[in-house]
Write a protein that holds these residues in place. Structure first.
Motif, mmCIF file in Angstrom:
data_model
loop_
_atom_site.group_PDB
_atom_site.id
_atom_site.type_symbol
_atom_site.label_atom_id
_atom_site.label_comp_id
_atom_site.label_asym_id
_atom_site.label_seq_id
_atom_site.Cartn_x
_atom_site.Cartn_y
_atom_site.Cartn_z
ATOM 1 N N ILE A 1 0.829 -1.198 0.000
ATOM 2 C CA ILE A 1 0.000 0.000 0.000
ATOM 3 C C ILE A 1 0.873 1.261 0.000
ATOM 4 C CG2 ILE A 1 -1.829 1.262 1.185
ATOM 5 C CD1 ILE A 1 -2.687 -1.505 0.251
ATOM 6 N N GLU A 2 0.546 2.188 -0.888
ATOM 7 C CA GLU A 2 1.219 3.482 -0.932
ATOM 8 C C GLU A 2 0.158 4.562 -1.098
ATOM 9 O OE1 GLU A 2 5.229 5.295 -2.925
ATOM 10 O OE2 GLU A 2 3.897 4.161 -4.250
ATOM 11 N N ASP A 3 0.170 5.538 -0.190
ATOM 12 C CA ASP A 3 -0.842 6.592 -0.203
ATOM 13 C C ASP A 3 -2.254 6.003 -0.220
ATOM 14 O OD1 ASP A 3 1.137 8.555 -0.262
ATOM 15 O OD2 ASP A 3 1.261 8.503 -2.444
ATOM 16 N N GLU A 4 -2.435 4.926 0.572
ATOM 17 C CA GLU A 4 -3.731 4.258 0.747
ATOM 18 C C GLU A 4 -4.200 3.524 -0.515
ATOM 19 O OE1 GLU A 4 -6.648 6.902 2.320
ATOM 20 O OE2 GLU A 4 -5.392 7.565 3.990
ATOM 21 N N ILE A 5 -3.337 3.384 -1.498
ATOM 22 C CA ILE A 5 -3.692 2.721 -2.760
ATOM 23 C C ILE A 5 -2.908 1.414 -2.884
ATOM 24 C CG2 ILE A 5 -3.599 2.916 -5.286
ATOM 25 C CD1 ILE A 5 -3.867 5.938 -4.933
ATOM 26 N N VAL A 6 -3.559 0.371 -3.390
ATOM 27 C CA VAL A 6 -2.881 -0.906 -3.630
ATOM 28 C C VAL A 6 -1.992 -0.770 -4.870
ATOM 29 C CG1 VAL A 6 -3.159 -3.351 -4.131
ATOM 30 C CG2 VAL A 6 -4.796 -2.200 -2.620
ATOM 31 N N VAL A 7 -0.684 -0.869 -4.664
ATOM 32 C CA VAL A 7 0.254 -0.739 -5.783
ATOM 33 C C VAL A 7 0.926 -2.062 -6.128
ATOM 34 C CG1 VAL A 7 0.702 1.697 -5.342
ATOM 35 C CG2 VAL A 7 2.136 -0.040 -4.235
ATOM 36 N N GLY A 8 0.677 -3.091 -5.320
ATOM 37 C CA GLY A 8 1.273 -4.392 -5.594
ATOM 38 C C GLY A 8 0.893 -5.388 -4.534
ATOM 39 N N ILE A 9 1.464 -6.572 -4.656
ATOM 40 C CA ILE A 9 1.275 -7.596 -3.638
ATOM 41 C C ILE A 9 2.584 -8.378 -3.520
ATOM 42 C CG2 ILE A 9 0.369 -9.347 -5.238
ATOM 43 C CD1 ILE A 9 -1.554 -10.189 -2.944
ATOM 44 N N LEU A 10 2.955 -8.704 -2.310
ATOM 45 C CA LEU A 10 4.173 -9.462 -2.054
ATOM 46 C C LEU A 10 3.770 -10.828 -1.506
ATOM 47 C CD1 LEU A 10 7.346 -9.144 -2.002
ATOM 48 C CD2 LEU A 10 7.074 -8.789 0.460
ATOM 49 N N THR A 11 4.175 -11.880 -2.202
ATOM 50 C CA THR A 11 3.813 -13.238 -1.803
ATOM 51 C C THR A 11 5.059 -14.025 -1.414
ATOM 52 O OG1 THR A 11 4.047 -14.212 -4.010
ATOM 53 C CG2 THR A 11 1.929 -13.151 -3.485
ATOM 54 N N GLU A 12 4.833 -15.224 -0.900
ATOM 55 C CA GLU A 12 5.949 -16.111 -0.562
ATOM 56 C C GLU A 12 6.802 -16.384 -1.793
ATOM 57 O OE1 GLU A 12 3.363 -19.165 0.787
ATOM 58 O OE2 GLU A 12 3.848 -18.830 2.906
ATOM 59 N N HIS A 13 6.159 -16.546 -2.947
ATOM 60 C CA HIS A 13 6.902 -16.812 -4.183
ATOM 61 C C HIS A 13 7.782 -15.627 -4.556
ATOM 62 C CE1 HIS A 13 3.532 -19.856 -5.135
ATOM 63 N NE2 HIS A 13 4.606 -20.512 -4.739
ATOM 64 N N ASP A 14 7.297 -14.416 -4.354
ATOM 65 C CA ASP A 14 8.101 -13.227 -4.634
ATOM 66 C C ASP A 14 9.343 -13.197 -3.752
ATOM 67 O OD1 ASP A 14 6.297 -12.159 -6.567
ATOM 68 O OD2 ASP A 14 5.056 -11.360 -4.959
ATOM 69 N N LEU A 15 9.187 -13.548 -2.479
ATOM 70 C CA LEU A 15 10.325 -13.552 -1.562
ATOM 71 C C LEU A 15 11.337 -14.625 -1.941
ATOM 72 C CD1 LEU A 15 8.644 -12.961 1.917
ATOM 73 C CD2 LEU A 15 10.047 -11.370 0.615
ATOM 74 N N LEU A 16 10.858 -15.773 -2.381
ATOM 75 C CA LEU A 16 11.776 -16.839 -2.792
ATOM 76 C C LEU A 16 12.560 -16.431 -4.035
ATOM 77 C CD1 LEU A 16 9.570 -20.008 -2.198
ATOM 78 C CD2 LEU A 16 11.639 -19.354 -0.957
ATOM 79 N N ARG A 17 11.895 -15.754 -4.970
ATOM 80 C CA ARG A 17 12.609 -15.264 -6.157
ATOM 81 C C ARG A 17 13.656 -14.221 -5.762
ATOM 82 N NH1 ARG A 17 7.447 -15.710 -8.794
ATOM 83 N NH2 ARG A 17 6.966 -13.540 -8.222
ATOM 84 N N ALA A 18 13.318 -13.353 -4.803
ATOM 85 C CA ALA A 18 14.262 -12.345 -4.340
ATOM 86 C C ALA A 18 15.469 -13.005 -3.675
ATOM 87 C CB ALA A 18 13.582 -11.392 -3.357
ATOM 88 N N PHE A 19 15.213 -14.035 -2.889
ATOM 89 C CA PHE A 19 16.288 -14.775 -2.223
ATOM 90 C C PHE A 19 17.237 -15.381 -3.257
ATOM 91 C CE2 PHE A 19 17.671 -18.989 -0.617
ATOM 92 C CZ PHE A 19 18.509 -18.561 0.396
#
Length: 218
Positions: A114-132
């Motif tokens: 959330i940025e400025d009360e607006i949904v700008v994305g979503i972070l999931t377990e899969h996103d974190l694994l890709r980042a790792f």
């Protein structure tokens, strides 16, 4: 790495009036487990998860087949979603390690961003694994080595000097306390443009440090 660097941008969003059956179909066809529910201006109203789509038997036990059909056909995302006040969110400028800690502490699989009360994305377990994987240089071939070093100042500098002296580049790095061995750290380094034997020869000379694992990795 920050949340904004690895989150899923422009996630699928649905209004609260979306039929629950349609929300389930969207999740199945898109192979996702979470659907942010938004109102005007993409403001978060709630979150639909696969668990929220599973109805308890007690809710339907007193209904006839026709009543069950009618009941299910009338369910909307707004009826089954987790309300916004109960949804844990994160801002895009928080760190990925803070996001991972928030998710593990609360035993949840995603964080709407959330940025400025607006949904700008979503972070999931899969996103974190890709980042790792990206932080450890997984997408590219190279030599992966684990160096064990004492927990004291100057040890990383010694390793860096050995790499520089042998003209070896680093594409990924990570460090963690050595399991069951207080006072030591294990550093994972992914090295490019060098053979396994060259890396072993160069790093085996680092004083007070030990190669505990070395392998070619992609």
């Amino acid at each position: 790495m920050l949340v904004k660097d690895c989150m899923t941008r422009h996630p699928i969003l649905i209004p609260p009036s979306t039929p629950a059956a349609e929300a389930q179909q969207i999740m199945t066809e898109s192979n996702i487990r979470h659907l942010p529910v938004v109102g005007p201006g993409k403001r978060l109203l709630g979150l639909v998860t696969r668990q929220r789509l599973a109805l308890e038997a007690g809710q339907l036990s007193s209904l006839s087949v026709w009543e069950i059909t009618r009941y299910l056909s009338r369910l909307t995302a707004g009826d089954i979603m987790i309300r916004a006040g109960e949804v844990i969110t994160i801002s895009p400028d928080r760190t990925v390690e803070r996001a991972a800690r928030t998710m593990t502490e609360n035993k949840i699989g995603c964080l709407p961003v959330i940025e400025d009360e607006i949904v700008v994305g979503i972070l999931t377990e899969h996103d974190l694994l890709r980042a790792f994987q990206a932080m450890l240089g997984m997408p590219s071939p190279g030599v992966r080595v684990i160096m064990r070093m004492p927990d004291r100042k100057g040890e990383f500098a010694k390793l860096s000097r050995a790499l520089a002296a042998n003209n070896m580049g680093v594409m990924g790095i990570g460090v963690y306390p050595t399991p069951r061995l207080p006072g030591f750290y294990d550093m994972v380094v992914k090295i490019s443009d060098a053979t396994l034997d060259e890396v072993r020869e160069a790093l085996s000379q680092v004083e007070d440090q030990e190669i505990v694992d070395i392998r070619e990795a992609v």
